[in-house]
Design an enzyme around this catalytic site. Structure first.
Site, PDB file in Angstrom:
ATOM      1  CD  GLU A  39       3.680 -13.310  10.343  1.00 52.73           C
ATOM      2  OE1 GLU A  39       4.316 -12.352  10.690  1.00 52.73           O
ATOM      3  OE2 GLU A  39       2.581 -13.391   9.623  1.00 52.73           O
ATOM      4  CE  LYS A  56      14.532  -7.676  -6.404  1.00 52.21           C
ATOM      5  NZ  LYS A  56      13.031  -7.158  -5.109  1.00 52.21           N
ATOM      6  CD  GLU A 209       3.754   4.468 -14.353  1.00 50.25           C
ATOM      7  OE1 GLU A 209       3.934   3.261 -13.977  1.00 50.25           O
ATOM      8  OE2 GLU A 209       3.314   5.568 -13.699  1.00 50.25           O
ATOM      9  CG  ASP A 316       5.248  -2.211   4.165  1.00 49.82           C
ATOM     10  OD1 ASP A 316       6.425  -1.108   3.485  1.00 49.82           O
ATOM     11  OD2 ASP A 316       4.956  -2.444   3.100  1.00 49.82           O
ATOM     12  CG  HIS A 448      41.686   0.726 -13.165  1.00 47.27           C
ATOM     13  ND1 HIS A 448      40.593   0.952 -14.153  1.00 47.27           N
ATOM     14  CD2 HIS A 448      42.485  -0.098 -13.724  1.00 47.27           C
ATOM     15  CE1 HIS A 448      40.905   0.571 -15.380  1.00 47.27           C
ATOM     16  NE2 HIS A 448      42.310   0.136 -14.913  1.00 47.27           N
TER      17      HIS A 448
END
Ligand code: FAD
Length: 470
Positions: A39, A56, A209, A316, A448
């Protein structure tokens, strides 16, 4: 110059590479063998250091701040002003990143993965030359090599837009301040997530956009629902439009945006380029060893092999799906194949999530894709706003949509915009993976009161008997 040897050598330690290295380490312990991971920068790659995790954390800070601002709606009184310390928020985010980075280092040790710091490039089909941070060079030879060099932000040329306060996503996660006004180019996941953060922290945010709606890869109806919900919070979306040019006026950027109604002008403190990443394929020796490319990306088969069978590529750089969890699964598949397995990737059920409030999540075919592929479809929809849980937590925006095959009821796609959509989605991911049908899903008991009842009701709706739909 030292020479290292291993059965598996992984180049790059993002969520593709580090997961591949750990899985290979586990298998090496079981079957014998050794693993090296090279790395050049930080363990964890884009995802941990500039992507998934820091963004996040920033979203969580912005969301919590909004909760406190609106606490009165739940009868909670705050006597005094509510404010935030952005520096402290960023410090908390950095600490999370550092902790997780350290965790990968520990997992490498636990699984016998040797970590080598430096920049690698293939010099022959079994050898990577590593340039160390001090400039010295070493050789790493591998029986198998897994390329996992990921992607980087790419410069987009907008006439006039060059200089101070032009941010990429790398800059945005390390933002030194909250801009009072911001124009974000691109309403994909990255642009929309940052629009949520900086708007919730008090900035005025405009998102431009090119496509007719935000989140163009998502189901149109769900994306429009998200657009409605986020617009209500104050984010301005300019769709079907492009940023043509910009100029510096005082300490602002004057942005000229071509819209369906002509050129509009926006003066902002910061422009964030939320589009454009390039695969890290240059300078790693692909042409030296003759690796076949698919346009800008490394071509691979379903076993993640390149055209040279002992060289794999994941994440990627393959351009298949730029998502951390896809990179990790590809890493596991590649690692197991290095040890003689015959694993193949299955892309039918790839979850995709945007972590705004409300969240947006999708898996499988959109309604449009299903129709284009010739399916006769049955659609089920449900608005979570009438659910008891949605009311209790005060998060009622959204829509859940199920796309099923009309003939056999097989679930083809599920698209969700609502609170906790990311958690709800996993039931749908499994349903698609296991080729579940509407009959099986409506015969499944859901707890529920939960938000997942919205998904259950949408399954019932597609089956023609939604219980709580007026
Ligand atoms: P990377 O994570 O890019 O890692 C590649 C590694 O290889 C890097 O550490 C790099 O330094 C190293 N490297 C490159 N070249 C060399 C070399 N020659 N020698 C040695 N090392 C080298 N995805 C999600 O699934 N969920 C999200 O919420 C999400 N949020 C995102 C938010 C942002 C702002 C961004 C930018 C991306 C986000 N992504 C998200 C996408 C995700 O980060 C990528 O899909 C993922 O990191 C790809 O993993 P990878 O292992 O292929 O590559």
């Amino acid at each position: 110059m030292a020479t290292y040897e291993a059965d598996v050598v992984v180049l790059g330690a993002g969520p593709g590479g580090y997961v591949a290295a750990i899985r290979a380490g586990q298998l090496a312990k079981e079957h014998g063998g050794s693993v090296i991971c090279i790395e050049r920068e930080y363990l964890g790659g884009t995802c941990l250091n500039w992507g998934c995790i820091p963004s996040k954390a920033m979203i969580a800070h912005a969301e919590r701040y909004q909760h406190v601002l609106h606490a009165k709606e739940m009868g909670i009184l705050i006597n005094g002003t509510v404010d935030y310390d952005f520096e402290q928020m960023q410090a908390r985010k950095n600490k999370i990143v550092q902790t997780l980075r350290g965790g990968i280092g520990m997992l490498f040790k636990k699984n016998g993965v040797q970590s080598i710091e430096g920049t690698g490039k293939l010099i022959d089909p079994h050898t990577i030359e590593v340039t160390r941070p001090d400039g010295s060079k070493d050789l790493v030879r591998g029986k198998n090599i897994i390329l996992a060099t990921g992607s980087s932000v790419m410069k987009i040329n907008i006439p006039g837009l060059e200089g101070e306060n032009v941010w990429t996503s790398d800059d945005a996660v390390n933002a030194p301040f909250v801009p009072d006004s911001m124009l974000i180019l691109g309403a994909g996941a990255v642009g929309v997530e940052f629009s949520f953060v900086f708007n919730a922290l008090g900035g005025h945010v405009t998102v431009v956009e090119m496509m007719p709606h935000i989140l163009p890869t998502f189901d149109e109806e769900i994306a429009k629902e998200a657009e409605r919900a986020l617009s209500k919070q104050g984010i301005q979306f300019i769709t079907g439009s492009t940023l043509k040019s910009a100029e510096r006026v005082g300490d602002r950027w004057r942005c000229y945006v071509e819209t369906p109604n002509g050129i509009q002008q926006f003066d902002v403190q910061v422009v964030l380029i939320g589009v454009g990443r390039k695969p890290n394929v240059d300078g790693i020796g692909l042409e030296t060893v003759g690796i076949q490319m698919n346009k800008r990306y490394v071509a691979v088969d379903e076993s993640m092999r390149t055209n040279i069978p002992h060289i794999y590529a994941i994440g990627d750089i393959t351009g298949i799906a730029p998502l951390a969890h896809v990179a990790s699964m590809q890493g596991i598949v590649a690692a197991e194949n290095c040890f003689g397995a015959a694993r193949r990737m299955d892309y039918r059920a790839v979850p995709n999530v945007v972590y705004t409030v409300p969240e947006v999540a999708g898996v499988g075919l959109t309604e449009q894709q299903a129709r284009e592929q010739g399916y006769e479809v049955r659609i089920g929809k449900f608005q979570p706003r009438i659910l008891g849980r949605a009311m209790a937590v005060g998060e009622r925006d959204g829509l859940v949509k199920v796309v099923a095959d009309a003939k056999y009821g097989q679930i083809l796609g599920v698209h969700i915009c609502c609170s906790h959509a990311s958690d709800l989605l996993q039931e749908a991911v499994l349903a698609i993976k296991l080729e579940a049908t509407l009959d099986e899903l409506v015969d499944t008991i859901h707890p529920h009161p939960t938000m997942v009842e919205a998904l259950m009701e949408a399954f019932h709706d597609a089956a023609g008997h939604c219980i709580h739909k007026a």
